[in-house]
Design a protein around this motif. Structure first.
Motif, PDB file in Angstrom:
ATOM      1  N   GLN A 353       0.916  -1.112  -0.115  1.00 55.03           N
ATOM      2  CA  GLN A 353       0.023  -0.012  -0.057  1.00 55.03           C
ATOM      3  C   GLN A 353       0.731   1.204  -0.001  1.00 55.03           C
ATOM      4  O   GLN A 353       0.338   2.097  -0.589  1.00 55.03           O
ATOM      5  CB  GLN A 353      -1.099  -0.016   1.280  1.00 55.03           C
ATOM      6  N   ASP A 368      -2.997 -10.355  -2.443  1.00 56.37           N
ATOM      7  CA  ASP A 368      -4.200 -10.187  -2.837  1.00 56.37           C
ATOM      8  C   ASP A 368      -4.651  -8.866  -2.974  1.00 56.37           C
ATOM      9  O   ASP A 368      -5.644  -8.573  -3.704  1.00 56.37           O
ATOM     10  CB  ASP A 368      -5.166 -10.928  -1.891  1.00 56.37           C
ATOM     11  N   LEU A 369      -3.779  -7.759  -2.565  1.00 55.95           N
ATOM     12  CA  LEU A 369      -4.417  -6.397  -2.711  1.00 55.95           C
ATOM     13  C   LEU A 369      -4.222  -6.147  -4.366  1.00 55.95           C
ATOM     14  O   LEU A 369      -4.703  -5.166  -4.563  1.00 55.95           O
ATOM     15  CB  LEU A 369      -3.402  -5.619  -1.775  1.00 55.95           C
ATOM     16  N   LYS A 371      -5.060  -7.744  -6.698  1.00 51.85           N
ATOM     17  CA  LYS A 371      -6.056  -8.480  -7.737  1.00 51.85           C
ATOM     18  C   LYS A 371      -6.994  -7.412  -8.295  1.00 51.85           C
ATOM     19  O   LYS A 371      -7.353  -7.489  -9.389  1.00 51.85           O
ATOM     20  CB  LYS A 371      -6.905  -9.500  -6.786  1.00 51.85           C
ATOM     21  N   ASP A 372      -7.233  -6.042  -7.668  1.00 53.55           N
ATOM     22  CA  ASP A 372      -8.181  -5.232  -8.028  1.00 53.55           C
ATOM     23  C   ASP A 372      -7.494  -4.398  -8.989  1.00 53.55           C
ATOM     24  O   ASP A 372      -8.250  -3.262  -9.298  1.00 53.55           O
ATOM     25  CB  ASP A 372      -8.980  -4.457  -6.818  1.00 53.55           C
ATOM     26  N   ASN A 373      -6.509  -4.168  -9.211  1.00 59.27           N
ATOM     27  CA  ASN A 373      -5.442  -3.310  -9.778  1.00 59.27           C
ATOM     28  C   ASN A 373      -4.869  -3.951 -11.220  1.00 59.27           C
ATOM     29  O   ASN A 373      -4.018  -4.944 -10.974  1.00 59.27           O
ATOM     30  CB  ASN A 373      -4.353  -2.448  -9.011  1.00 59.27           C
ATOM     31  N   PRO A 374      -5.540  -4.103 -12.097  1.00 59.78           N
ATOM     32  CA  PRO A 374      -4.754  -4.726 -13.247  1.00 59.78           C
ATOM     33  C   PRO A 374      -3.491  -4.637 -13.529  1.00 59.78           C
ATOM     34  O   PRO A 374      -2.683  -5.499 -13.962  1.00 59.78           O
ATOM     35  CB  PRO A 374      -5.685  -4.157 -14.760  1.00 59.78           C
ATOM     36  N   ALA A 377      -1.601  -6.225 -10.888  1.00 60.25           N
ATOM     37  CA  ALA A 377      -1.680  -7.876 -11.372  1.00 60.25           C
ATOM     38  C   ALA A 377      -0.741  -8.060 -12.208  1.00 60.25           C
ATOM     39  O   ALA A 377      -0.381  -9.517 -11.966  1.00 60.25           O
ATOM     40  CB  ALA A 377      -3.114  -7.857 -11.618  1.00 60.25           C
TER      41      ALA A 377
END
Length: 440
Positions: A353, A368-369, A371-374, A377
């Motif tokens: 973060q 896992d943080l 995953k929502d940022n392509p 990722a």
């Protein structure tokens, strides 16, 4: 005689200064074991690390961790080696991944295998290249704190759109990269570059460039089992160097250098300004663009590979590690902190973060943080599939310098790719042999 006294006084002063940094009493007033940790991050990152260390101290009432900011550079590293010689080292310290082997070879780091067994820590807990860079001659000397996945391809969607190439998307192969680079390069009426499609030797320095492309072409630089350099005879590395040279021949090495003059970093990045259509990307670029160019329209893609290879094989991992200097007074307490530093959920979450980087610990829940940022990722996928790290040998720093000269000589037309790589191999092998002889 006066010079000897002055030199002696200087050494005494340095040792006194080191003792003020590391010579803390083994027990604090509260009866805790006091351990010292040298770390190289000032500013916000250093403040965040101190906040997290306070969490460690609260969760480990028998230990008091004290951290000290020490810049990571040759001068500061010499202070560490001097503190070890004087018998007053810190209990643990940050080490650059490529330096773990070099520091271990010179006797500056303690082997960790017995402590790892005692604390149930395994090399398999870390990304494979991370674990390899921390081992030397069968022993482990460090744990990887953060892992750098190297590299992705950044492509400026606005530049592609202006050139009518947006629908093409980013190149998948080097052959496609070459074609798009030509289409995206522009010159003014006098033939001077005003935009260039791609610069293959601009992958965070000449040495990192030849490492990355050498692996992309299926090459290898070092045979660790035989402790032998092979970059001068490996066909993949040679093909990569020839390909890099082809850009210098086609666009002009001096012309590219002249075009690049005046560009800066961060907000003045030529990629942000649309002067370079495609560039090698590090995960730190994501935060840089978010800060300085939040409206930049860009994409992140896997690195191109030679069509004949069938897939990208260039991915490699760097990063920061942590080790225990020889002579640490509290190795068990230091290792307990190291385990927490590298694998705790608190540290992993903070790393992702606040710095945008990934833990070296492959089972961190913080992954896992991404995953929502392509874009993140994709870098995580590079990390998962990476199979390389810089050569693990106690002349690695020397090799980086030699490769820097080798690439420069080729691009400037001073040596052929064959001669430059052969000279780099022979020169580094001599230095490596000299270092290894001291270990016998």
């Amino acid at each position: 005689m006066a010079r000897v006294l002055i030199l002696f006084a200087g050494i005494v002063a340095v040792l006194a200064g080191l003792h003020s940094l590391t010579g803390m009493p083994p027990r604090s007033a509260m009866g805790k074991t006091v351990i010292t940790f040298w770390q190289p991050w000032p500013g916000d990152q250093g403040d965040e690390l101190r906040r997290l260390i306070a969490l460690f101290n609260r969760a480990h009432p028998a230990i008091e961790m004290r951290t000290l900011y020490v810049p990571y550079n040759p001068a500061s590293n010499q202070k560490l080696f001097l503190s070890i010689s004087a018998g007053i080292p810190p209990d643990c310290t940050i080490v650059g991944g490529p330096q773990v082997c070099e520091w271990a070879a010179r006797g500056a780091l303690e082997p960790l295998d017995a402590l790892m067994a005692r604390f149930d820590v395994h090399n398999e807990d870390y990304w494979e290249p991370c674990a390899r860079q921390c081992r030397f001659r069968g022993k482990t000397y460090g744990l990887t704190y953060c892992a750098d996945p190297n590299f992705a391809l950044l492509w400026n969607r606005s530049v592609f759109r202006d050139a009518g190439l947006l629908e093409n998307g980013p190149p998948k192969t080097i052959e496609e990269l070459d074609r798009l680079a030509r289409q995206l390069t522009q010159r003014d009426a006098k033939g001077r570059l005003t935009r260039i499609g791609f610069i293959p030797w601009s992958v965070f320095g000449f040495p990192n460039s030849i490492f990355t492309w050498g692996w992309a072409f299926g090459g290898e630089f070092y045979d660790e089992k035989r402790e032998r350099l092979i970059c001068g005879e490996d066909p993949g590395v040679l093909e990569a160097m020839r390909w890099m040279k082809s850009y210098a021949d086609e666009y002009g090495f001096e012309a590219i250098n002249s075009f690049s003059e005046g560009f800066g970093d961060e907000a003045d990045s030529p990629f942000i300004r649309g002067k370079i259509a495609m560039a090698a990307g590090h995960i730190s670029n994501l935060r840089l663009f978010e800060k300085y160019a939040p409206n930049l329209d860009y994409g992140v893609a896997p690195f191109p590979y030679p069509e004949k290879m069938g897939s990208d094989r260039s991915a490699w991992v760097g990063g920061w590690c942590v080790g225990i200097p020889r002579g640490s007074r509290h190795p068990e307490a230091a290792f307990e902190f190291m385990k927490w530093l590298c694998s705790s959920p608190e540290m992993g979450k903070s790393m992702v973060q606040t710095t945008g980087q990934f833990p070296g610990y492959r089972y961190s829940s913080a992954l896992d943080l991404a995953k929502d940022n392509p874009r993140m990722a994709l870098f995580l996928e590079i990390l998962r599939t990476a199979r390389h790290q810089r050569p693990v040998m106690p002349a690695q720093g020397y090799f980086m310098g030699v490769l820097d000269h080798a690439v420069s000589d080729v691009l400037n037309g001073l040596k052929s790719p064959e001669q430059a790589l052969r000279d780099a191999q022979d020169d580094t092998q001599k230095e490596l042999n000299r270092v290894l002889e001291r270990l016998e």
